[in-house]
Design a protein around this motif. Structure first.
Motif, short mmCIF file in Angstrom:
data_model
loop_
_atom_site.label_atom_id
_atom_site.label_comp_id
_atom_site.label_asym_id
_atom_site.label_seq_id
_atom_site.Cartn_x
_atom_site.Cartn_y
_atom_site.Cartn_z
N GLY A 154 0.82 -1.22 0.00
CA GLY A 154 0.00 0.00 0.00
C GLY A 154 0.84 1.26 0.00
N LEU A 155 1.89 1.28 0.84
CA LEU A 155 2.78 2.45 0.88
C LEU A 155 3.49 2.64 -0.45
CD1 LEU A 155 4.10 4.72 2.48
CD2 LEU A 155 5.81 3.07 3.27
N GLY A 156 3.90 1.53 -1.06
CA GLY A 156 4.57 1.62 -2.36
C GLY A 156 3.66 2.19 -3.44
N MET A 157 2.38 1.83 -3.41
CA MET A 157 1.45 2.37 -4.39
C MET A 157 1.25 3.87 -4.19
SD MET A 157 0.69 -0.11 -6.35
CE MET A 157 -0.75 0.45 -7.23
N VAL A 158 1.20 4.30 -2.91
CA VAL A 158 1.06 5.73 -2.64
C VAL A 158 2.27 6.50 -3.17
CG1 VAL A 158 1.01 7.46 -0.79
CG2 VAL A 158 -0.44 5.44 -0.64
N LEU A 159 3.47 5.97 -2.93
CA LEU A 159 4.68 6.63 -3.42
C LEU A 159 4.76 6.58 -4.94
CD1 LEU A 159 7.27 5.34 -0.79
CD2 LEU A 159 6.17 7.57 -0.89
N PHE A 160 4.33 5.46 -5.53
CA PHE A 160 4.40 5.31 -6.98
C PHE A 160 3.51 6.32 -7.69
CE2 PHE A 160 2.93 3.35 -10.95
CZ PHE A 160 4.15 3.12 -11.57
N PHE A 161 2.27 6.47 -7.20
CA PHE A 161 1.33 7.41 -7.83
C PHE A 161 1.46 8.83 -7.29
CE2 PHE A 161 -0.83 3.34 -8.72
CZ PHE A 161 -0.98 3.48 -10.09
N ASN A 162 2.31 9.02 -6.27
CA ASN A 162 2.65 10.36 -5.79
C ASN A 162 1.43 11.13 -5.28
OD1 ASN A 162 4.44 12.43 -5.19
ND2 ASN A 162 4.24 13.40 -7.19
N HIS A 163 0.44 10.41 -4.76
CA HIS A 163 -0.75 11.07 -4.22
C HIS A 163 -1.23 10.32 -2.99
CE1 HIS A 163 -1.18 13.37 -7.96
NE2 HIS A 163 -2.03 14.12 -7.29
N PHE A 165 -4.74 10.55 -1.34
CA PHE A 165 -6.03 11.14 -1.63
C PHE A 165 -5.81 12.29 -2.63
CE2 PHE A 165 -6.51 9.17 2.56
CZ PHE A 165 -7.52 8.28 2.27
N ARG A 166 -6.09 13.54 -2.26
CA ARG A 166 -5.89 14.66 -3.18
C ARG A 166 -4.58 15.40 -2.95
NH1 ARG A 166 -11.73 17.71 -4.03
NH2 ARG A 166 -12.89 15.90 -4.76
N LYS A 167 -3.82 14.96 -1.96
CA LYS A 167 -2.58 15.66 -1.62
C LYS A 167 -1.41 15.05 -2.40
CE LYS A 167 0.36 16.97 2.28
NZ LYS A 167 0.39 18.38 1.85
N ARG A 168 -0.67 15.91 -3.10
CA ARG A 168 0.51 15.47 -3.83
C ARG A 168 1.70 15.43 -2.87
NH1 ARG A 168 2.24 15.80 -9.25
NH2 ARG A 168 0.30 16.83 -9.83
N ILE A 169 2.48 14.35 -2.93
CA ILE A 169 3.61 14.19 -2.02
C ILE A 169 4.76 15.12 -2.40
CG2 ILE A 169 5.30 12.55 -1.12
CD1 ILE A 169 3.22 10.36 -1.52
N ASN A 170 5.08 15.18 -3.70
CA ASN A 170 6.11 16.10 -4.17
C ASN A 170 5.71 16.61 -5.54
OD1 ASN A 170 7.07 14.12 -6.17
ND2 ASN A 170 8.01 13.08 -4.43
N GLU A 171 6.54 17.47 -6.12
CA GLU A 171 6.19 18.12 -7.38
C GLU A 171 6.43 17.23 -8.60
OE1 GLU A 171 4.65 20.99 -7.65
OE2 GLU A 171 4.59 21.01 -5.46
N GLU A 172 7.09 16.11 -8.43
CA GLU A 172 7.37 15.23 -9.56
C GLU A 172 6.09 14.55 -10.05
OE1 GLU A 172 10.00 11.20 -10.53
OE2 GLU A 172 10.38 12.39 -8.73
N PRO A 173 5.82 14.55 -11.35
CA PRO A 173 4.60 13.90 -11.85
C PRO A 173 4.67 12.39 -11.66
CG PRO A 173 6.01 14.54 -13.69
CD PRO A 173 6.62 15.14 -12.45
N SER A 174 3.53 11.80 -11.38
CA SER A 174 3.48 10.36 -11.23
C SER A 174 3.47 9.69 -12.60
CB SER A 174 2.22 9.97 -10.45
OG SER A 174 1.05 10.20 -11.24
N LEU A 176 1.30 7.72 -13.78
CA LEU A 176 -0.05 7.82 -14.33
C LEU A 176 -0.27 9.18 -14.98
CD1 LEU A 176 -2.87 6.63 -14.70
CD2 LEU A 176 -3.45 7.50 -12.42
N GLU A 177 0.20 10.25 -14.34
CA GLU A 177 0.05 11.59 -14.91
C GLU A 177 0.83 11.72 -16.21
OE1 GLU A 177 -0.63 14.44 -11.01
OE2 GLU A 177 1.37 13.64 -11.40
N VAL A 178 2.01 11.11 -16.26
CA VAL A 178 2.81 11.15 -17.49
C VAL A 178 2.08 10.43 -18.62
CG1 VAL A 178 4.97 10.41 -18.57
CG2 VAL A 178 5.00 11.40 -16.28
N GLU A 179 1.51 9.25 -18.31
CA GLU A 179 0.78 8.50 -19.33
C GLU A 179 -0.45 9.26 -19.80
OE1 GLU A 179 1.53 5.73 -20.96
OE2 GLU A 179 3.46 5.77 -19.94
N LEU A 180 -1.16 9.91 -18.88
CA LEU A 180 -2.33 10.71 -19.28
C LEU A 180 -1.90 11.89 -20.14
CD1 LEU A 180 -4.39 10.74 -15.94
CD2 LEU A 180 -4.94 9.54 -18.06
N PHE A 181 -0.74 12.49 -19.82
CA PHE A 181 -0.24 13.60 -20.62
C PHE A 181 0.09 13.14 -22.04
CE2 PHE A 181 3.53 15.86 -22.21
CZ PHE A 181 3.02 17.14 -22.31
#
Length: 204
Positions: A154-163, A165-174, A176-181
């Protein structure tokens, strides 16, 4: 010779239905530092109901409008030759029942995928073997390894997707965000290639 007008089309714009699109909305302008403010309000396009959700404005349309207003001013065009204008429809409240159904399906599907993966790689036997190597005892349910391992997933998934809930952990895109872009870029390129009416013209 007069100072050239520099313009660069933006890549994408979102407007409301029926909006009037001005030159300043779709272009970055520079003309002697001050004079561009006077032409930024030049009307380029009026959104019509038959336009649908996406409109493509070509740089040639912009040049045509500018030539009517400023026939003698040299133009310096930079950047992309078209801009995609998205007509934003009124936001509808989500159907909570449908959202809940989708959430349950995704939750069960992801859980089954993880369990099937662990079965394929014999994760239980791996944990049992590790527990024996560490403690010297055989245990059919090595919870001291399985519980931290499950929390780590679970912790790895949170770090992987960088979110969280709605809070971003850091400024680096996840990822998933790169793929959507990248997906959005491909969709935009498709519309620019196949929906532009100028590209559909053929010689007689």
């Amino acid at each position: 010779m007069s100072e050239p007008l520099y313009l660069r089309l933006r890549k994408r714009l979102s407007v409301k239905p029926g909006a009037v699109i001005s030159l300043g909305d779709i272009c970055q302008l520079y003309w002697d530092g001050e004079k561009e403010k006077g032409i930024a309000k030049l009307h380029v396009y009026q959104v019509k109901p038959e336009d649908g959700d996406l409109i493509i404005i070509d740089i040639m349309q912009v040049i045509g409008k500018l030539r009517q207003m400023l026939p003698e001013v040299p133009l310096e065009v930079q950047g992309a030759p078209q801009i995609i204008v998205e007509v934003a429809r009124p936001h509808r409240n989500p159907n909570l029942l449908l959202v809940g159904f989708v959430w349950v399906v995704l939750f069960i599907g992801s859980g089954l995928a993880i369990m099937n993966f662990h079965t394929d790689v014999s994760m239980l036997q791996v944990h049992q073997r590790l527990y024996y190597l560490i403690t010297g005892e055989h245990n059919q349910q090595p919870l001291l390894l399985q519980i931290p391992y499950s929390l780590g997933i679970g912790l790895g998934m949170v770090l992987f997707f960088n979110h969280l809930f709605r809070k971003r952990i850091n400024e680096e895109p996840s990822p998933l965000e790169v793929e959507l872009f990248l997906y959005q870029q491909n969709v935009d390129q498709y519309y620019l290639q196949y929906e532009n009416k100028e590209n559909e013209k053929t010689k007689p």
